[in-house]
Design an enzyme around this catalytic site. Structure first.
Site, mmCIF file in Angstrom:
data_model
loop_
_atom_site.group_PDB
_atom_site.id
_atom_site.type_symbol
_atom_site.label_atom_id
_atom_site.label_comp_id
_atom_site.label_asym_id
_atom_site.label_seq_id
_atom_site.Cartn_x
_atom_site.Cartn_y
_atom_site.Cartn_z
ATOM 1 N N SER A 5 0.846 -1.193 0.000
ATOM 2 C CA SER A 5 0.000 0.000 0.000
ATOM 3 C C SER A 5 0.885 1.248 0.000
ATOM 4 O O SER A 5 1.721 1.407 -0.894
ATOM 5 C CB SER A 5 -0.971 -0.041 1.174
ATOM 6 O OG SER A 5 -2.009 0.886 1.002
ATOM 7 N N ASP A 35 -8.542 -5.187 -4.403
ATOM 8 C CA ASP A 35 -7.868 -4.196 -3.560
ATOM 9 C C ASP A 35 -8.766 -3.006 -3.230
ATOM 10 O O ASP A 35 -8.648 -2.405 -2.165
ATOM 11 C CB ASP A 35 -6.615 -3.673 -4.282
ATOM 12 C CG ASP A 35 -5.320 -4.141 -3.623
ATOM 13 O OD1 ASP A 35 -5.316 -4.354 -2.398
ATOM 14 O OD2 ASP A 35 -4.319 -4.293 -4.339
ATOM 15 N N HIS A 86 -7.816 -5.597 0.044
ATOM 16 C CA HIS A 86 -6.610 -4.833 0.339
ATOM 17 C C HIS A 86 -5.982 -5.365 1.624
ATOM 18 O O HIS A 86 -6.667 -5.603 2.618
ATOM 19 C CB HIS A 86 -6.976 -3.354 0.499
ATOM 20 C CG HIS A 86 -5.805 -2.435 0.510
ATOM 21 N ND1 HIS A 86 -4.896 -2.380 -0.521
ATOM 22 C CD2 HIS A 86 -5.385 -1.523 1.430
ATOM 23 C CE1 HIS A 86 -3.982 -1.466 -0.249
ATOM 24 N NE2 HIS A 86 -4.247 -0.936 0.933
#
Length: 554
Positions: free
Chosen positions: A211, A336, A455
């Site tokens: 991320s 995600d 995610h």
């Protein structure tokens, strides 16, 4: 039986007497001693926690070298994470004194030397996160123990400043920003200078992160300041081209923060900000976690990198020549975007509540607003083309997740891979998508039955949690974790995820500017999981069709 027992006792005693350990290690700041643990027969590990890689940072200043210490530093406890808001955005936690790192060094029959090194950069939207101790229910997500042990590599995790203290900028020399990125750089440079003393190879360092950490890894490959510090990099679910990774209007944000903390917005603003209580400053950078399709939460992630003319001398897309010699893996989880779109359009997670088609249009309008009606029309036509005349609720809800995934993660990551491959000289490029269904899918909100990999789902597998806490996982999850650790550590050793000490389930081909091949990572994977041109129609829309539409005058 008695003879066997005696032999086993003798063997155990010999191993205990000759337990492999680095003991006291000499670093540039002084002597450090960690903890040595036994993992199995003739397998030990040294763990060092809380080694300072820089001095306590000055407010809005680039870090400085640590002055060092006398005697032996006892590196057996994690230090505090960097000052940040809590997940509910109601208070703060952590400290400004947070520039420390942790090291895991595996040993076999003898003390390790010249091992590959993997340096982890955590994510959290540049607002939250940490690599210092337990994350949830005494479970330390970012423990390097499983990767280090199974892959026979050294693992390093580090701290870096977040939120207002790490990324506030006026867009000029008075407050240039990027302090969190400078912290990461100083940690990487410290590892390069000192890791040989811990049995590591300073010429074989791999960065990896997820991320905002994945975007940070990408930024570190692009800055001219990093040349020669590492050889390889892995970006999981984040690159420098993501829409949340760079703030192109930092002055406006700085003035908003200043007003929140009762500072003026004139020439005395920076001096006032530097004197403001750090916790008040941190809270001023918090966001409203309740997004909407008209105001997506990703748009609030504005405390990010800035193009400062120094760490980032230009737009990230123009800096990929600096990564020409870096081997690079980048990839995405197939859903995600779910964590974000579930906040923007909560109905997608509730099977009892319909999601109207209008919500698809509202989200697309927000993502394409600079192109006005033409942007929305083209976007909706692209995403509804295979709906038929009466799309099901599952189709509509999944489409919203796909839109978020494409815009926030997948398309920027594919673009970064293309730029890396196009600029590469010796650097190799690899692309992946993780498609393992979320373990909570269908069991409880917010996880619908059709959920893929959300995610951060990749983190548990990369860090070997199915081995650490086996009762919480199925055997297929241990298979997947083994695959990812094998690919990641093979890549760290050789620059090729297929070649190293660990066997992989199928050959992962290089991503090239013409072939665009990628690997679908899944617990069931075999050679049929190699594909080409990931979501090419949608990549083409966001990367080519939309930018070429005229800007809206509205």
């Amino acid at each position: 039986m008695e003879k066997l027992r005696i032999l086993l006792l003798v063997a155990f005693s010999l191993e205990t007497i000759s337990a492999t350990s680095l003991g006291v290690v000499l670093t540039e700041g002084g002597l450090v001693r960690g903890e040595n643990i036994r993992l199995g027969f003739r397998r030990h590990m040294d763990i060092f926690k809380g080694i300072p890689f820089a001095d306590i940072p000055g407010r809005f200043e680039i870090p400085k070298r640590h002055p060092g210490w006398n005697g032996i530093l006892k590196a057996t406890e994690y230090r505090k994470r960097c000052l940040q808001v809590n997940l509910k955005m109601t208070s703060t936690r952590g400290s400004e004194d947070c520039l420390y790192l942790n090291i895991w060094v595996p040993h076999g029959r003898s003390v390790s030397t010249n091992l590959p090194v993997m340096v982890w950069i955590y994510g959290g939207g540049f607002l939250v996160g940490g690599s210092m101790g337990a994350n949830f229910l005494d479970n330390y997500l970012y423990s390097g123990q499983e990767i280090a042990d199974r892959g026979n590599v050294i693992v390093v995790t580090l701290g870096y400043r977040l939120g207002t203290l790490g990324f506030l900028s006026t867009g000029d020399a008075s407050l240039p920003g990027n302090y969190g990125l400078w912290d990461q750089h100083y940690a990487i440079a410290w590892v390069h200078r000192n890791i040989r003393s811990f049995g590591g190879d300073p010429d074989n360092i791999t960065l990896f992160g997820e991320s905002a950490g994945g975007a940070s890894v990408n930024f570190q490959t692009l800055t001219p300041h990093s040349r020669g510090l590492f050889r390889r990099a892995i970006s999981q679910s984040g690159v420098a081209l993501c829409p949340w990774a760079v703030n192109r209007n930092p002055r406006r944000l700085a003035e908003e923060i200043a007003l929140k903390v009762n500072c003026p917005t004139d020439d005395s603003m920076v001096a006032c900000l530097k004197m403001t209580d750090p916790r008040v400053l941190t809270m001023a950078g918090s966001l409203d976690p309740s997004g909407s399709a008209d105001n997506p939460i990703v748009g609030q992630l504005v405390l990010a990198a800035t193009i400062d003319g120094d760490f980032l001398p230009d737009e990230p897309g123009k800096l990929y020549h600096n990564a020409a010699d870096v081997d690079y893996i980048a990839g995405v989880n197939d859903m995600d975007g779910h964590v974000f779109t579930g906040l923007d359009v909560p109905s997608i997670n509730n099977p009892q509540v319909d999601t109207p088609v209008e919500d698809v249009k509202r989200l697309l309008r927000s993502y394409t607003k600079e192109k006005g009606q033409a942007g929305l029309d083209n976007a909706f036509a692209t995403y509804s083309s295979n709906w038929g005349t009466n799309p099901s609720q599952t189709t509509i809800k999944r489409t919203i997740v796909e839109i978020g995934t494409d815009y926030i993660f997948l398309v920027p990551i594919q673009t970064a891979l293309y730029l890396h491959a196009a600029n590469a000289t010796t650097g190799r490029t690899y692309s992946y998508v993780l498609s393992e269904p979320n373990r909570m899918g269908g069991l409880a909100r917010p996880y619908p039955r059709w959920m893929g990999a959300d995610h951060a789902d990749d983190l548990q597998y990369v860090f070997g949690k199915p081995f650490t806490t086996p009762r919480a996982y199925w055997s297929k999850h241990r298979d997947l974790s083994g695959y990812m650790i094998a690919y990641w550590t093979n890549f760290a050793k050789t620059g090729d995820p297929n070649k190293g000490d660990l066997k992989v389930p199928t050959t992962w081909p290089k991503f090239t500017s013409s072939g665009h091949q990628y690997l679908e990572i899944n617990s069931k994977m075999d050679k049929s999981y190699v594909h080409q041109k990931m979501r090419v129609r949608y990549v083409h829309f966001w990367a080519s069709t939309l930018p070429n539409l005229p800007d809206s005058s509205v």
